[in-house]
Enzyme design. Structure first.
Site, mmCIF file in Angstrom:
data_model
loop_
_atom_site.group_PDB
_atom_site.id
_atom_site.type_symbol
_atom_site.label_atom_id
_atom_site.label_comp_id
_atom_site.label_asym_id
_atom_site.label_seq_id
_atom_site.Cartn_x
_atom_site.Cartn_y
_atom_site.Cartn_z
ATOM 1 C CB SER A 31 -0.747 0.128 1.012
ATOM 2 O OG SER A 31 -0.410 0.416 2.349
ATOM 3 C CG HIS A 32 0.699 4.191 -1.520
ATOM 4 N ND1 HIS A 32 -0.146 5.643 -2.704
ATOM 5 C CD2 HIS A 32 0.898 3.374 -2.462
ATOM 6 C CE1 HIS A 32 0.765 4.406 -4.362
ATOM 7 N NE2 HIS A 32 1.171 3.707 -4.094
#
Ligand SMILES: *[C@@H]1O[C@H](CO)[C@@H](O)[C@H](O)[C@H]1NC(C)=O
Ligand SMILES: *[C@@H]1O[C@H](CO)[C@@H](O)[C@H](O)[C@H]1NC(C)=O
Ligand SMILES: *[C@@H]1O[C@H](CO)[C@@H](O)[C@H](O)[C@H]1NC(C)=O
Ligand SMILES: *[C@@H]1O[C@H](CO)[C@@H](O)[C@H](O)[C@H]1NC(C)=O
Ligand SMILES: *[C@@H]1O[C@H](CO)[C@@H](O)[C@H](O)[C@H]1NC(C)=O
Ligand SMILES: *[C@@H]1O[C@H](CO)[C@@H](O)[C@H](O)[C@H]1NC(C)=O
Ligand SMILES: *[C@@H]1O[C@H](CO)[C@@H](O)[C@H](O)[C@H]1NC(C)=O
Ligand SMILES: *[C@@H]1O[C@H](CO)[C@@H](O)[C@H](O)[C@H]1NC(C)=O
Ligand SMILES: *[C@@H]1O[C@H](CO)[C@@H](O)[C@H](O)[C@H]1NC(C)=O
Length: 413
Positions: A256-257
């Site tokens: 993810s970020h």
């Protein structure tokens, strides 16, 4: 109450293994469900697939019945948008699957418009006292959307589930598969809890599962996101303007970020608040960011405040930016010096963050000039760069806490 003792199925296995990393799960808030026996409502309705568009039937069942069950063997085909706002005392027990079609011409023209960041959604779910559970799946059929978006960045792609103008909502034991865009948006919600959600959005083609954020919280208060496993291609959880009193606990995020405050202060004339956020017991793997705060600076931007945010007990592996504050987001140094951010950042704690980064800079605390960040604390930080020596950088702030000496030029002694 019967509603709260549904079958957990496979999802429970994931719950157990995540919880093993942290303290046992005790939600400090549980919506006060009180489903009155309404003689006008049938108590329980069971919905099977029709072979055509099941959206209108599903909508009607939810409006007419207190409890709607979609059995495990059933896949409902959702071909048209679902406005389930203004509900009261409803239990949607999804044991089977809701499969949203990938009819791009239909959805891109007819998805419900979400003005914030110009988006659309398949499904608005709102009202008071809503329980959505059952161990079933929301399948967003995202692959065609991601592939099409790769060559058309103006394509509007639907958010899978939007909790919209809602109070007292529990979403529990749900799988979310291949969302075309964000998986979840909480838009003007109060007392909304997600527990044991399993999110998977991974592309089979060379095109990324772009913008498949796990959750975005916007103009919402008292939100909890608990005990979930997320494999996706954008923020795991993002706190957007006016997200207050949010607890994120026991998440396992891969690809993810990160857990992200912002970006904030982007739009001129707007004042963005993110306050009282606790994100704890997070495992972050192969991610762009771990714990992040980003706020705009420069000419023609907005303003706001980020206050009382704690990132605690993070285990990170192969993360590009394990700890990051960027208060000159999307702004070069010259412009940031001339137009420092009007989004103040105050009372921030990074506590017990361990693991590895993919770059030498494992922590970057970068504020606008002019003292726009205050009370920034770092404790028990142990981050390394396996390919060399790790570095900790900082600008325009004072850092306190037992790990402050990692940032010698900013350490207050
Ligand atoms: C959490 O993520 C890690 C890294 O991706 C993975 O190895 C592990 O199996 C995950 N745990 C659960 C419970 O999903
Ligand atoms: C959804 O339905 C409600 C109640 O019927 C209506 O007031 C509202 O305008 C609808 N929302 C949208 C976005 O269509
Ligand atoms: C990718 O392919 C696998 C195996 O066929 C399938 O299970 C998965 O759902 C596919 N993913 C997407 C996004 O379609
Ligand atoms: C890109 O998507 C937009 C919005 O759906 C659409 O109007 C436009 O025709 C698409 N452009 C191309 C080249 O397909
Ligand atoms: C956030 O809340 C403040 C205070 O109520 C309000 O002034 C501001 O307009 C809100 N911002 C957004 C983006 O809703
Ligand atoms: C800071 O936020 C935490 C977590 O939401 C909350 O428990 C605490 O009361 C807040 N502190 C203050 C001073 O508001
Ligand atoms: C630090 O975080 C790890 C991982 O969540 C946890 O196992 C450990 O107990 C925490 N340490 C303290 C002192 O809280
Ligand atoms: C910095 O940003 C400003 C304003 O956006 C722009 O005018 C300027 O050319 C940029 N300077 C550099 C060195 O990139
Ligand atoms: C750091 O603290 C010193 C001493 O209290 C103060 O003079 C200075 O303005 C502070 N700097 C920033 C960037 O807040």
């Amino acid at each position: 109450m019967r509603f709260l003792t549904t079958s957990f199925g496979i999802a429970t296995l994931c719950l157990t293994s995540v919880v093993a990393n942290g303290p046992s799960f005790k939600p400090f808030f549980r919506p006060p469900f009180n489903f009155p026996k309404n003689p006008e409502n049938k108590e329980t309705c069971t919905l099977k697939a029709s072979g055509g568009d099941d959206a209108p039937r599903f909508l009607k069942a939810v409006q007419e019945c207190t409890t709607v069950t979609v059995p495990a063997s059933t896949t409902l085909s959702i071909q048209t948008r679902m406005n389930m706002t203004g509900l009261r005392d409803k239990h949607i027990q999804l044991e089977g699957t809701l499969k949203f079609t990938d009819n791009i011409p239909y959805w891109s023209g007819n998805g419900f418009f979400i003005p914030f960041q110009t988006q659309i959604t398949f499904w608005l779910l709102g009202g008071t006292n809503i329980l959505f559970d059952g161990g079933g799946t929301l399948d967003g059929s995202g692959q065609l959307w991601w592939d099409t978006f790769a060559s058309n960045s103006s394509l509007l792609r639907p958010i899978t589930l939007t909790i919209f103008e809602a109070e007292n909502v529990l979403v529990e034991n749900i799988h979310m598969l291949n969302s075309p865009e964000w998986n979840n948006l909480v838009n003007e919600g109060k007392n909304v809890v997600y527990n044991n959600i399993n999110i998977h959005a991974v592309s089979n083609s060379s095109h990324n599962a772009a913008n498949t954020d796990g959750w975005n919280v916007y103009r919402s208060d008292n939100i909890q996101i608990l005990n979930s496993v997320i494999v996706n291609g954008d923020d795991c959880v993002a706190f957007k303007p006016n997200a207050t009193n949010v607890l994120v606990e026991n998440l396992n995020c891969t690809g993810s970020h990160g857990i992200s405050v912002g970006s904030l202060g982007q739009f001129p004339g707007m004042f963005d608040i993110v306050e009282n956020v606790l994100a704890k017991n997070v495992r972050m793997t192969n991610a762009q960011n771990g714990a992040r705060i980003k706020a705009w600076a420069g000419p023609n931007v907005g303003s706001g405040i980020v206050k009382n945010i704690t990132f605690e007990n993070f285990i990170e592996a192969a993360v590009d930016n394990p700890i990051i504050i960027d208060q000159c987001y999307m702004t070069n140094a010259t412009a940031c010096a001339q137009f420092p951010s009007n989004t103040l950042i105050q009372d921030i704690w990074f506590n017990n963050i361990t693991g590895t980064g993919t770059k030498a800079v494992v922590a970057s605390l970068s504020c606008s000039p002019d003292g726009r960040c205050s009370d920034i604390n770092v404790n028990d930080i142990s981050l390394s760069f396996p390919k060399g020596s790790a570095s900790f950088t900082c600008q325009n702030l004072n850092v306190t806490g037992d790990a402050a000496s990692l940032f010698p030029t900013c350490a207050l002694t």
